[in-house]
Design a protein around this motif. Structure first.
Motif, PDB file in Angstrom:
ATOM      1  N   ASP A 105       0.861  -1.180   0.000  1.00  0.00           N
ATOM      2  CA  ASP A 105       0.000   0.000   0.000  1.00  0.00           C
ATOM      3  C   ASP A 105       0.900   1.233   0.000  1.00  0.00           C
ATOM      4  OD1 ASP A 105      -1.690   2.082   0.512  1.00  0.00           O
ATOM      5  OD2 ASP A 105      -2.873   0.993   2.013  1.00  0.00           O
ATOM      6  N   ALA A 106       0.769   2.049  -1.033  1.00  0.00           N
ATOM      7  CA  ALA A 106       1.694   3.167  -1.223  1.00  0.00           C
ATOM      8  C   ALA A 106       1.353   4.388  -0.374  1.00  0.00           C
ATOM      9  CB  ALA A 106       1.700   3.575  -2.700  1.00  0.00           C
ATOM     10  N   VAL A 107       0.302   4.319   0.416  1.00  0.00           N
ATOM     11  CA  VAL A 107      -0.139   5.516   1.142  1.00  0.00           C
ATOM     12  C   VAL A 107       1.027   6.175   1.880  1.00  0.00           C
ATOM     13  CG1 VAL A 107      -1.579   6.337   3.045  1.00  0.00           C
ATOM     14  CG2 VAL A 107      -2.511   4.745   1.371  1.00  0.00           C
ATOM     15  N   GLY A 108       1.209   7.468   1.652  1.00  0.00           N
ATOM     16  CA  GLY A 108       2.254   8.224   2.346  1.00  0.00           C
ATOM     17  C   GLY A 108       3.637   8.053   1.745  1.00  0.00           C
ATOM     18  N   ARG A 109       3.747   7.343   0.633  1.00  0.00           N
ATOM     19  CA  ARG A 109       5.057   7.115   0.022  1.00  0.00           C
ATOM     20  C   ARG A 109       5.032   7.589  -1.421  1.00  0.00           C
ATOM     21  NH1 ARG A 109       8.325   3.017   2.467  1.00  0.00           N
ATOM     22  NH2 ARG A 109       7.385   2.277   4.382  1.00  0.00           N
ATOM     23  N   MET A 126       0.773 -10.300 -10.890  1.00  0.00           N
ATOM     24  CA  MET A 126       1.586  -9.124 -11.221  1.00  0.00           C
ATOM     25  C   MET A 126       0.744  -7.965 -11.755  1.00  0.00           C
ATOM     26  SD  MET A 126       4.649  -8.357 -10.737  1.00  0.00           S
ATOM     27  CE  MET A 126       5.788  -7.038 -11.140  1.00  0.00           C
ATOM     28  N   LEU A 127      -0.388  -8.300 -12.352  1.00  0.00           N
ATOM     29  CA  LEU A 127      -1.253  -7.242 -12.887  1.00  0.00           C
ATOM     30  C   LEU A 127      -1.712  -6.315 -11.753  1.00  0.00           C
ATOM     31  CD1 LEU A 127      -2.362  -6.484 -15.646  1.00  0.00           C
ATOM     32  CD2 LEU A 127      -4.325  -7.946 -15.195  1.00  0.00           C
ATOM     33  N   ASP A 128      -2.102  -6.907 -10.651  1.00  0.00           N
ATOM     34  CA  ASP A 128      -2.513  -6.114  -9.490  1.00  0.00           C
ATOM     35  C   ASP A 128      -1.301  -5.417  -8.862  1.00  0.00           C
ATOM     36  OD1 ASP A 128      -4.245  -5.386  -7.164  1.00  0.00           O
ATOM     37  OD2 ASP A 128      -2.897  -6.769  -6.133  1.00  0.00           O
ATOM     38  N   VAL A 129      -0.167  -6.126  -8.811  1.00  0.00           N
ATOM     39  CA  VAL A 129       1.024  -5.553  -8.162  1.00  0.00           C
ATOM     40  C   VAL A 129       1.491  -4.297  -8.907  1.00  0.00           C
ATOM     41  CG1 VAL A 129       3.484  -5.961  -7.716  1.00  0.00           C
ATOM     42  CG2 VAL A 129       1.805  -7.684  -7.055  1.00  0.00           C
ATOM     43  N   VAL A 130       1.497  -4.302 -10.230  1.00  0.00           N
ATOM     44  CA  VAL A 130       1.983  -3.094 -10.929  1.00  0.00           C
ATOM     45  C   VAL A 130       1.096  -1.895 -10.628  1.00  0.00           C
ATOM     46  CG1 VAL A 130       3.297  -4.094 -12.835  1.00  0.00           C
ATOM     47  CG2 VAL A 130       0.877  -3.651 -13.140  1.00  0.00           C
ATOM     48  N   GLY A 131      -0.208  -2.142 -10.472  1.00  0.00           N
ATOM     49  CA  GLY A 131      -1.112  -1.037 -10.125  1.00  0.00           C
ATOM     50  C   GLY A 131      -0.743  -0.450  -8.768  1.00  0.00           C
ATOM     51  N   ARG A 132      -0.428  -1.328  -7.825  1.00  0.00           N
ATOM     52  CA  ARG A 132      -0.039  -0.864  -6.481  1.00  0.00           C
ATOM     53  C   ARG A 132       1.272  -0.083  -6.547  1.00  0.00           C
ATOM     54  NH1 ARG A 132      -2.565  -3.810  -2.232  1.00  0.00           N
ATOM     55  NH2 ARG A 132      -4.032  -5.323  -3.061  1.00  0.00           N
ATOM     56  N   LEU A 133       2.242  -0.625  -7.309  1.00  0.00           N
ATOM     57  CA  LEU A 133       3.556   0.035  -7.398  1.00  0.00           C
ATOM     58  C   LEU A 133       3.434   1.393  -8.083  1.00  0.00           C
ATOM     59  CD1 LEU A 133       5.955  -2.909  -8.328  1.00  0.00           C
ATOM     60  CD2 LEU A 133       5.248  -2.087  -6.077  1.00  0.00           C
ATOM     61  N   ALA A 134       2.586   1.466  -9.088  1.00  0.00           N
ATOM     62  CA  ALA A 134       2.428   2.729  -9.831  1.00  0.00           C
ATOM     63  C   ALA A 134       1.972   3.844  -8.893  1.00  0.00           C
ATOM     64  CB  ALA A 134       1.427   2.536 -10.962  1.00  0.00           C
ATOM     65  N   ASP A 174       1.363  -7.313 -21.225  1.00  0.00           N
ATOM     66  CA  ASP A 174       0.331  -7.905 -20.365  1.00  0.00           C
ATOM     67  C   ASP A 174      -0.013  -6.994 -19.190  1.00  0.00           C
ATOM     68  OD1 ASP A 174       0.331 -10.296 -21.824  1.00  0.00           O
ATOM     69  OD2 ASP A 174       1.918 -11.169 -20.575  1.00  0.00           O
ATOM     70  N   LEU A 175       0.960  -6.165 -18.786  1.00  0.00           N
ATOM     71  CA  LEU A 175       0.792  -5.406 -17.551  1.00  0.00           C
ATOM     72  C   LEU A 175       0.113  -4.056 -17.763  1.00  0.00           C
ATOM     73  CD1 LEU A 175       4.270  -6.138 -15.918  1.00  0.00           C
ATOM     74  CD2 LEU A 175       2.132  -7.395 -15.650  1.00  0.00           C
ATOM     75  N   LEU A 176       0.008  -3.640 -19.016  1.00  0.00           N
ATOM     76  CA  LEU A 176      -0.536  -2.300 -19.268  1.00  0.00           C
ATOM     77  C   LEU A 176      -1.932  -2.098 -18.670  1.00  0.00           C
ATOM     78  CD1 LEU A 176       0.750  -1.558 -22.884  1.00  0.00           C
ATOM     79  CD2 LEU A 176       1.688  -0.813 -20.682  1.00  0.00           C
TER      80      LEU A 176
END
Ligand SMILES: C[S@@+](CC[C@H](N)C(=O)[O-])C[C@H]1O[C@@H](n2cnc3c(N)ncnc32)[C@H](O)[C@@H]1O
Length: 204
Positions: A105-109, A126-134, A174-176
């Motif tokens: 969870d990127a909150v505050g970062r 990974m599809l969900d993970v890239v959204g979180r990282l973005a 695939d990740l787009l």
């Protein structure tokens, strides 16, 4: 243990803790080739490396003046990375975060560079993970995602692919769909992955 549950355990922290608790190191300590290709000309800022393992990329960035957080779900991997950063003399520019990318969870970062290299959560995660990282990328910053492509003929990120390892692999395109609309894809491509086996360098 069934074949499927056995293959799933390779995606969980205990398997990685075991690997990082042995003698010596698993990885070369050198930075990943695609990180060097993409980040060598960026001005130093703040960076997050998710799935940092033994911290080779973290140390390379820190040596270049970046302030870097290495994140991984393996406590043993992070402990080893912190020790290697200390030995490399860059401890003051690094910190460490034990987190599972699937619950990240990127909150505050917010970071100028978010990088992940060869992180392969199971079942197309990974599809969900890239959204979180973005969401951890600061305005004007960069997200760099590098991973293994599946072998020809297997259906990557596909629920119907029988091989759990292949199901975790992906092509860049695939990740787009996992990225928010305000992120502009700059490079979406497959590149050769040179590696050395038995003294011979193989590109594939
Ligand atoms: C193949 S290694 C790559 C390590 C490093 N990025 C490199 O290229 O040398 C994958 C790393 O991701 C970590 N990892 C795997 N799944 C993860 C997850 N769901 N959340 C956080 N870390 C994970 C493992 O502990 C391991 O250190």
């Amino acid at each position: 243990m069934s074949d499927d549950s056995e293959s799933k355990s390779i995606f969980e922290p205990p398997a990685w803790d075991d690997r990082y608790s042995g003698e010596g190191t698993i990885w070369s300590g050198e930075p990943n080739v695609q990180l060097v290709a993409e980040a060598a000309d960026l001005p130093p800022g703040t960076a997050l490396d998710v799935g940092c393992g033994e911290g080779g990329d973290v140390i390379w960035l820190a040596r270049r003046g970046w302030t870097v957080t290495g994140a991984d779900f393996s406590a043993a991997g992070l402990a080893r990375a912190a020790r290697l950063a200390e030995e490399a003399g860059v401890a003051e520019r690094t910190d460490w975060w034990q987190v599972d990318a699937r619950e990240f969870d990127a909150v505050g970062r917010a970071y100028d560079l978010v990088s992940t290299q060869y992180l392969h959560p199971p079942d197309g995660g990974m599809l969900d993970v890239v959204g979180r990282l973005a969401e951890a990328v600061a305005p004007g910053g960069h997200l760099l995602v590098v991973g293994h492509a599946p072998p020809p003929g297997s259906s990557h990120l596909g629920a119907h692919e029988p091989n759990a390892r292949h199901r975790a692999m992906f092509l860049a395109a695939d990740l787009l769909p996992g990225l928010a609309d305000d992120l502009e894809p700059i490079t979406v491509e497959q590149r050769p992955h040179p590696h050395t086996r038995d003294g011979e360098t193989i590109e594939r």
